[in-house]
Write a protein that holds these residues in place. Structure first.
Motif, PDB file in Angstrom:
ATOM      1  N   VAL A   1       0.847  -1.181   0.000  1.00  0.00           N
ATOM      2  CA  VAL A   1       0.000   0.000   0.000  1.00  0.00           C
ATOM      3  C   VAL A   1       0.887   1.237   0.000  1.00  0.00           C
ATOM      4  O   VAL A   1       1.844   1.311   0.780  1.00  0.00           O
ATOM      5  CB  VAL A   1      -0.910   0.012   1.252  1.00  0.00           C
ATOM      6  CG1 VAL A   1      -1.790   1.235   1.275  1.00  0.00           C
ATOM      7  CG2 VAL A   1      -1.733  -1.262   1.330  1.00  0.00           C
ATOM      8  N   GLU A   2       0.570   2.198  -0.851  1.00  0.00           N
ATOM      9  CA  GLU A   2       1.291   3.464  -0.826  1.00  0.00           C
ATOM     10  C   GLU A   2       0.675   4.329   0.262  1.00  0.00           C
ATOM     11  O   GLU A   2      -0.537   4.546   0.301  1.00  0.00           O
ATOM     12  CB  GLU A   2       1.193   4.174  -2.175  1.00  0.00           C
ATOM     13  CG  GLU A   2       2.077   5.395  -2.250  1.00  0.00           C
ATOM     14  CD  GLU A   2       2.119   6.000  -3.643  1.00  0.00           C
ATOM     15  OE1 GLU A   2       2.658   7.112  -3.744  1.00  0.00           O
ATOM     16  OE2 GLU A   2       1.609   5.384  -4.586  1.00  0.00           O
ATOM     17  N   ARG A   3       1.542   4.791   1.181  1.00  0.00           N
ATOM     18  CA  ARG A   3       1.045   5.580   2.304  1.00  0.00           C
ATOM     19  C   ARG A   3       2.092   6.619   2.687  1.00  0.00           C
ATOM     20  O   ARG A   3       3.240   6.279   2.907  1.00  0.00           O
ATOM     21  CB  ARG A   3       0.748   4.653   3.480  1.00  0.00           C
ATOM     22  CG  ARG A   3       0.062   5.362   4.616  1.00  0.00           C
ATOM     23  CD  ARG A   3      -0.539   4.405   5.582  1.00  0.00           C
ATOM     24  NE  ARG A   3      -1.562   3.621   4.893  1.00  0.00           N
ATOM     25  CZ  ARG A   3      -2.167   2.566   5.382  1.00  0.00           C
ATOM     26  NH1 ARG A   3      -1.856   2.142   6.576  1.00  0.00           N
ATOM     27  NH2 ARG A   3      -3.071   1.918   4.701  1.00  0.00           N
ATOM     28  N   ASP A   4       1.684   7.853   2.767  1.00  0.00           N
ATOM     29  CA  ASP A   4       2.567   8.946   3.183  1.00  0.00           C
ATOM     30  C   ASP A   4       3.853   9.001   2.365  1.00  0.00           C
ATOM     31  O   ASP A   4       4.952   9.182   2.896  1.00  0.00           O
ATOM     32  CB  ASP A   4       2.904   8.850   4.671  1.00  0.00           C
ATOM     33  CG  ASP A   4       1.677   8.962   5.564  1.00  0.00           C
ATOM     34  OD1 ASP A   4       0.745   9.708   5.190  1.00  0.00           O
ATOM     35  OD2 ASP A   4       1.644   8.302   6.621  1.00  0.00           O
TER      36      ASP A   4
ATOM     37  N   LEU B   1       6.001   3.058   0.867  1.00  0.00           N
ATOM     38  CA  LEU B   1       5.291   1.806   0.674  1.00  0.00           C
ATOM     39  C   LEU B   1       5.189   1.067   1.999  1.00  0.00           C
ATOM     40  O   LEU B   1       6.132   1.032   2.781  1.00  0.00           O
ATOM     41  CB  LEU B   1       6.003   0.932  -0.350  1.00  0.00           C
ATOM     42  CG  LEU B   1       6.104   1.501  -1.761  1.00  0.00           C
ATOM     43  CD1 LEU B   1       6.908   0.566  -2.649  1.00  0.00           C
ATOM     44  CD2 LEU B   1       4.729   1.742  -2.349  1.00  0.00           C
ATOM     45  N   GLU B   2       4.036   0.487   2.231  1.00  0.00           N
ATOM     46  CA  GLU B   2       3.791  -0.283   3.448  1.00  0.00           C
ATOM     47  C   GLU B   2       3.348  -1.677   3.019  1.00  0.00           C
ATOM     48  O   GLU B   2       2.518  -1.820   2.128  1.00  0.00           O
ATOM     49  CB  GLU B   2       2.693   0.388   4.261  1.00  0.00           C
ATOM     50  CG  GLU B   2       2.358  -0.299   5.545  1.00  0.00           C
ATOM     51  CD  GLU B   2       1.303   0.481   6.313  1.00  0.00           C
ATOM     52  OE1 GLU B   2       0.171  -0.026   6.401  1.00  0.00           O
ATOM     53  OE2 GLU B   2       1.614   1.579   6.807  1.00  0.00           O
TER      54      GLU B   2
ATOM     55  N   THR C   1       1.498  -5.054   4.293  1.00  0.00           N
ATOM     56  CA  THR C   1       0.585  -5.452   5.366  1.00  0.00           C
ATOM     57  C   THR C   1      -0.171  -6.714   4.976  1.00  0.00           C
ATOM     58  O   THR C   1      -0.348  -7.004   3.796  1.00  0.00           O
ATOM     59  CB  THR C   1      -0.417  -4.313   5.672  1.00  0.00           C
ATOM     60  OG1 THR C   1      -1.281  -4.739   6.735  1.00  0.00           O
ATOM     61  CG2 THR C   1      -1.242  -3.929   4.465  1.00  0.00           C
TER      62      THR C   1
ATOM     63  N   TYR D   1      -3.078  -6.882   6.597  1.00  0.00           N
ATOM     64  CA  TYR D   1      -4.320  -6.342   7.152  1.00  0.00           C
ATOM     65  C   TYR D   1      -4.770  -7.114   8.395  1.00  0.00           C
ATOM     66  O   TYR D   1      -5.958  -7.253   8.657  1.00  0.00           O
ATOM     67  CB  TYR D   1      -5.437  -6.302   6.112  1.00  0.00           C
ATOM     68  CG  TYR D   1      -5.201  -5.278   5.020  1.00  0.00           C
ATOM     69  CD1 TYR D   1      -5.117  -3.934   5.318  1.00  0.00           C
ATOM     70  CD2 TYR D   1      -5.053  -5.676   3.700  1.00  0.00           C
ATOM     71  CE1 TYR D   1      -4.900  -2.999   4.328  1.00  0.00           C
ATOM     72  CE2 TYR D   1      -4.829  -4.749   2.694  1.00  0.00           C
ATOM     73  CZ  TYR D   1      -4.756  -3.405   3.018  1.00  0.00           C
ATOM     74  OH  TYR D   1      -4.534  -2.495   2.028  1.00  0.00           O
TER      75      TYR D   1
END
Length: 65
Positions: free
Chosen positions: A18-21, A24-25, A27, A29
């Protein structure tokens, strides 16, 4: 992404990127912890299980939150 890691019942552990801030993260979930919780009788990890989980996270360089 499909990983080479398996749950004890043989199902593959999938992760998501996931692209975040601006970064890349990776997870799952919370699926791995959800699976583990479904295996517990009282919905609580024992101190030994917590230590094992912390050791796995440390070994793999992942963070649990």
């Amino acid at each position: 992404m499909r990983t080479p890691f398996l749950y004890p019942d043989g199902d593959y552990i999938d992760v998501f990127v996931v692209e975040r801030d601006g970064g890349l993260e990776v997870t799952d979930y919370g699926e791995a912890l959800g699976w583990l919780q479904m295996q517990l009788r009282n919905d609580q990890l024992s101190p030994k299980q917590r230590r094992l989980l912390d050791d796995v996270c440390l070994t793999l360089g992942v963070e649990r939150f």
